[in-house]
Design a protein around this motif. Structure first.
Motif, PDB file in Angstrom:
ATOM      1  N   HIS A 240       0.824  -1.208   0.000  1.00  0.00           N
ATOM      2  CA  HIS A 240       0.000   0.000   0.000  1.00  0.00           C
ATOM      3  C   HIS A 240       0.863   1.264   0.000  1.00  0.00           C
ATOM      4  CE1 HIS A 240      -4.305  -0.977   0.209  1.00  0.00           C
ATOM      5  NE2 HIS A 240      -3.904  -2.136   0.705  1.00  0.00           N
ATOM      6  N   SER A 241       1.911   1.285   0.801  1.00  0.00           N
ATOM      7  CA  SER A 241       2.744   2.486   0.835  1.00  0.00           C
ATOM      8  C   SER A 241       3.459   2.699  -0.493  1.00  0.00           C
ATOM      9  CB  SER A 241       3.755   2.409   1.989  1.00  0.00           C
ATOM     10  OG  SER A 241       4.637   1.309   1.837  1.00  0.00           O
ATOM     11  N   LEU A 242       3.840   1.610  -1.160  1.00  0.00           N
ATOM     12  CA  LEU A 242       4.498   1.731  -2.452  1.00  0.00           C
ATOM     13  C   LEU A 242       3.542   2.283  -3.506  1.00  0.00           C
ATOM     14  CD1 LEU A 242       6.848   1.391  -4.354  1.00  0.00           C
ATOM     15  CD2 LEU A 242       6.349  -1.058  -4.498  1.00  0.00           C
ATOM     16  N   ILE A 474      -3.114  -3.615  -6.062  1.00  0.00           N
ATOM     17  CA  ILE A 474      -3.461  -2.486  -5.204  1.00  0.00           C
ATOM     18  C   ILE A 474      -3.420  -1.242  -6.078  1.00  0.00           C
ATOM     19  CG2 ILE A 474      -2.795  -1.132  -3.184  1.00  0.00           C
ATOM     20  CD1 ILE A 474      -1.267  -3.698  -2.253  1.00  0.00           C
ATOM     21  N   VAL A 475      -4.494  -0.458  -6.091  1.00  0.00           N
ATOM     22  CA  VAL A 475      -4.576   0.705  -6.964  1.00  0.00           C
ATOM     23  C   VAL A 475      -4.825   1.957  -6.132  1.00  0.00           C
ATOM     24  CG1 VAL A 475      -5.673   1.718  -9.003  1.00  0.00           C
ATOM     25  CG2 VAL A 475      -5.549  -0.767  -8.768  1.00  0.00           C
ATOM     26  N   TYR A 476      -4.057   3.011  -6.423  1.00  0.00           N
ATOM     27  CA  TYR A 476      -4.231   4.321  -5.783  1.00  0.00           C
ATOM     28  C   TYR A 476      -4.417   5.385  -6.860  1.00  0.00           C
ATOM     29  CZ  TYR A 476      -3.046   3.229  -0.911  1.00  0.00           C
ATOM     30  OH  TYR A 476      -3.064   2.755   0.391  1.00  0.00           O
ATOM     31  N   ARG A 492      -7.866   1.268  -3.502  1.00  0.00           N
ATOM     32  CA  ARG A 492      -8.555   0.008  -3.757  1.00  0.00           C
ATOM     33  C   ARG A 492      -7.645  -1.169  -3.476  1.00  0.00           C
ATOM     34  NH1 ARG A 492      -8.656  -3.143  -8.704  1.00  0.00           N
ATOM     35  NH2 ARG A 492      -7.083  -4.040  -7.321  1.00  0.00           N
ATOM     36  N   ASP A 493      -7.930  -1.837  -2.373  1.00  0.00           N
ATOM     37  CA  ASP A 493      -7.276  -3.100  -2.038  1.00  0.00           C
ATOM     38  C   ASP A 493      -7.945  -4.211  -2.845  1.00  0.00           C
ATOM     39  OD1 ASP A 493      -5.495  -4.407   0.301  1.00  0.00           O
ATOM     40  OD2 ASP A 493      -7.270  -5.669  -0.004  1.00  0.00           O
ATOM     41  N   GLY A 527      -8.725  -3.609   4.792  1.00  0.00           N
ATOM     42  CA  GLY A 527      -8.396  -3.131   3.462  1.00  0.00           C
ATOM     43  C   GLY A 527      -9.627  -2.928   2.609  1.00  0.00           C
ATOM     44  N   ASN A 528     -10.662  -3.709   2.858  1.00  0.00           N
ATOM     45  CA  ASN A 528     -11.927  -3.558   2.154  1.00  0.00           C
ATOM     46  C   ASN A 528     -12.734  -2.396   2.702  1.00  0.00           C
ATOM     47  OD1 ASN A 528     -14.287  -4.824   0.478  1.00  0.00           O
ATOM     48  ND2 ASN A 528     -15.125  -4.574   2.536  1.00  0.00           N
ATOM     49  N   ASP A 529     -12.783  -2.297   4.027  1.00  0.00           N
ATOM     50  CA  ASP A 529     -13.707  -1.355   4.662  1.00  0.00           C
ATOM     51  C   ASP A 529     -13.182   0.079   4.687  1.00  0.00           C
ATOM     52  OD1 ASP A 529     -15.029  -3.699   5.096  1.00  0.00           O
ATOM     53  OD2 ASP A 529     -15.061  -3.595   7.268  1.00  0.00           O
TER      54      ASP A 529
END
Length: 530
Positions: A240-242, A474-476, A492-493, A527-529
Motif C-alpha cells: 500500500h505504501s508503495l 493495489i490501486v491508488y 482500492r485493495d 483493506g476492504n472497509d
C-alpha cells in the motif's frame, strides 16, 4: 490485439456521438463521454473480443471548491496487452444521477453502491440500491466524501435495519456468522442460506471497520500520506505504501534512484513471502492438519523476525518514503537474507512433500470452493485468486514497477479455481519470491536512496498507481489540491473486488467448507472497509 491507443480509436469510431473529448492522464488514454452513453460504451469495451476490458477501478471526485462539478472515472484493463483505458464523465452541480453500468459490467456493483453512499450520487438502473458502506445507523443525507462534509463531523445515530436477501422454501434455513467472531479476526458478517448442508446463497455484509481513510487522506499533504497508507491493511504495509508513493512521485515528477527501486522490490517480495507461507499453513489448519500449520507458522515467524532485524518492523513499516526508501541494507544484512532464505526454502520443500503426499488433504481441497474462469473474469478478479482461476495477470510482469523491469517474475497460473489451486499458486510464488530476492540482491546497484521533489503539481492534477501486492493488484489514485495538499485519494485493495466473488465460490459447497474457502481467499476486512 489492440493497444490502448488503437482501442481509443476503435471505441471512438463505434461511438462517435458519445465521445466529447480524447486525451490522456500521465500516459493513460482517456475518453470523456456523455453520461447517458457510459453503459453502452462500457459494455462494448467489456465484451468486444478484441478488447475484453476488465473493470479495474471506478471512482468519483468532488471537484469543489475549485469547480462546481463531480467526475466519475472508469478504469479498464484490456485483456491481452494489459493496457489501461479510462472513461470519464462529468456531473454538473445539482446533477446527482448517473447511468449504472452494473447490469452490463457486474464488477461495478460495489463501486457504484460505494459512490452512492459516500458522495450521494445515484446510479440509476442499479439492481441493488441498499446501503453498502453507510450502515443503517447513519442518518439520511450524510455523505462523508462530499467536500462540504467535515472530516471530524459527529453524526447522529439513527435506527435502521438492513434488508438481507431471502430464499423462501421448505427446509431452507439461514445461518448468520459474525460480525463478531470467536477467534482473533476482524468484524465481518456472513449469512448462509442452506437446505441441509449445501449452501444455496452466501451474502457478505461488511464495512463494520470503516475508518474514513480516504477522508483522512484529504487532511494531509502529498508527502505526509505514507504512514496512513501503511495502515490501510496492516499485513500489506509495503504494497500500500508503495502504491501511494508511486502516485505521488508521478505528481511531483520524482525519478526514484535505482537502489531504492531494487530495495522496494526486495521488501515487497519479503512481504509476499511471509504472508503466503502463513496462508498455506492456515489452509491446512482449516482441514485439521495441525502439523503443516505448525511448521508454516514457525517459518512465517522466522521471516517476520528477519523483517524486524532488517527494518525494525515485523510488518516492514516505515520502509517506503516519497522519493525512495527510508531503510538501506548493508552487505552483511543482504548476505544474511540470502543465507536464511536458502535454509528456509529447503525446509519449505520438505513441507510441500508432506502436503502432496497426503491424500486426505488433496481430497479435502480439490473441487472445493470452485471459482470458474468466466465468473472470475466477469467480476474482475485478479491476484492469487484470479491466477488460480486461469486469469493470467500480474502487474510485476504486465505493467512493471520498482525493479521489475529488470527482474521479471514467473507467473503461476492454474485453471481449476478450487482451494487446492489457490494453495498451489501460493506455493509456486513462495519459490519465485525467494528466486527474485536472490536476483535483486545480486543486482542491487549502489547509489542514493531518495530523490527530492522536482516541482509542485498544479491543483487538480492526478495520477494512478498500481502495485502487485501479495493478494493482488493495489490501486491508488491521488489528486493534488491547493498548497501541496491531497484533494482526493482513492484506495482500492484487492479485497474490495474479491469479497463479492467469494459469494459465488461458496455456492453448492457444504457449510463446513466455508471456513476453508474463506481462508483460501484470505481477504482483508480493514483493506476492504477503509
Amino acid at each position: 490485439m489492440p493497444d490502448a491507443l488503437t482501442a481509443i480509436a476503435q471505441v471512438q469510431g463505434a461511438f462517435s456521438q458519445a465521445v466529447t473529448q480524447v486525451g490522456s492522464v500521465h500516459g493513460v488514454p482517456m475518453l470523456r463521454l456523455r453520461t447517458q452513453n457510459v453503459p453502452a460504451v462500457a459494455r462494448y469495451i467489456h465484451i468486444d473480443p478484441t478488447l475484453r476490458g476488465s473493470l479495474s477501478l471506478l471512482w468519483a471526485v468532488d471537484h469543489r471548491p475549485r469547480e462546481a462539478r463531480y467526475e466519475l472515472c472508469y478504469l479498464f484493463t484490456l485483456a491481452e496487452r494489459k493496457d489501461w483505458l479510462l472513461l470519464s464523465v462529468d456531473l454538473e452541480e445539482g446533477e446527482r444521477e448517473f447511468a449504472s453500468i452494473t447490469p452490463v459490467v457486474h464488477a461495478a456493483k460495489w463501486y457504484e453502491r460505494e459512490i452512492r453512499d459516500l458522495f450521494g450520487l445515484i446510479p440509476v438502473g442499479h439492481p441493488d440500491m441498499r446501503r453498502l458502506v453507510r450502515h443503517e445507523h447513519w442518518p439520511k443525507g450524510s455523505h462523508p466524501l462530499k467536500k462540504d462534509c467535515a472530516y471530524d463531523q459527529v453524526l447522529e445515530r439513527v435506527q435502521g435495519e438492513y434488508a438481507y436477501r431471502k430464499i423462501h422454501g421448505d427446509g431452507v434455513f439461514e445461518i448468520p456468522v459474525g460480525p463478531i467472531h470467536a477467534g482473533i479476526i476482524e468484524a465481518g458478517h456472513f449469512r448462509l442460506s442452506v437446505a441441509g448442508e449445501p449452501i444455496l446463497q452466501l451474502e457478505v455484509r461488511h464495512f463494520w471497520k470503516h475508518r474514513g481513510v480516504e477522508k483522512l487522506f484529504e487532511q494531509l499533504r502529498l508527502t505526509e500520506g505514507v504512514p496512513l497508507a501503511e495502515r490501510v491493511s496492516g499485513d500489506t504495509s509495503v504494497g500500500h505504501s508503495l502504491a501511494y508513493c508511486q502516485a505521488v512521485e508521478t505528481l511531483l515528477r520524482i525519478t526514484v534512484p535505482p537502489r531504492a527501486r531494487y530495495l522496494r522490490s526486495l521488501f515487497l517480495e519479503l512481504e509476499r513471502l511471509h504472508n503466503h507461507i502463513g496462508d498455506v499453513g492456515a489452509i491446512c489448519n482449516d482441514t485439521a492438519y495441525a502439523l503443516a500449520h505448525a511448521h508454516c507458522g514457525r517459518l512465517k515467524e522466522q521471516l517476520m523476525q528477519l523483517n524486524d532485524r532488517l527494518t525494525g518492523s515485523r510488518f516492514l513499516r516505515t520502509v517506503n518514503t516519497v522519493g525512495g526508501v527510508a531503510v538501506d541494507l548493508s552487505d552483511v544484512q543482504l548476505s544474511q537474507v540470502d543465507t536464511e532464505l536458502h535454509a528456509l526454502e529447503q525446509e519449505f520443500v520438505g513441507i510441500e512433500q508432506i502436503l502432496f503426499a497426503n491424500a486426505s488433504l488433496t481430497e479435502r481441497l480439490e473441487n472445493t470452493g470452485v471459482l470458474s474462469e468466466h465468473t472470475a473474469w466477469d467480476h474482475a478478479v485478479m491476484g492469487v485468486v484470479g491466477r488460480a482461476s486461469g486469469i493470467d495477470r500480474d502487474l510485476r510482469r504486465d505493467r512493471p514497477f520498482a525493479a521489475y523491469h529488470e527482474c521479471q517474475p514467473k507467473v503461476a497460473v492454474y485453471r481449476y479455481g478450487d482451494v487446492r489451486a489457490r494453495m498451489r499458486v501460493r506455493l509456486d510464488e513462495v519459490h519465485d519470491s525467494i528466486r527474485l530476492i536472490h536476483t535483486l540482491r545480486r543486482q542491487l546497484p549502489m547509489g542514493p536512496l531518495v530523490t527530492a521533489p522536482a516541482e509542485a503539481p498544479t491543483p487538480g492534477q492526478w495520477a494512478i498507481s498500481a502495485v502487485e501486492g501479495w493478494r493482488g493488484e493495489i490501486v491508488y489514485v491521488v489528486m493534488a489540491g491547493e498548497e501541496g495538499r491531497i484533494h482526493r485519494c482513492k484506495v482500492r485493495d484487492p479485497s474490495f473486488v474479491h469479497w463479492p466473488a467469494i459469494q459465488w465460490a461458496a455456492l453448492g459447497n457444504i457449510v463446513p467448507d466455508f471456513p476453508l474457502i474463506n481462508k483460501s481467499f484470505n481477504l482483508s476486512y480493514a483493506g476492504n472497509d477503509l
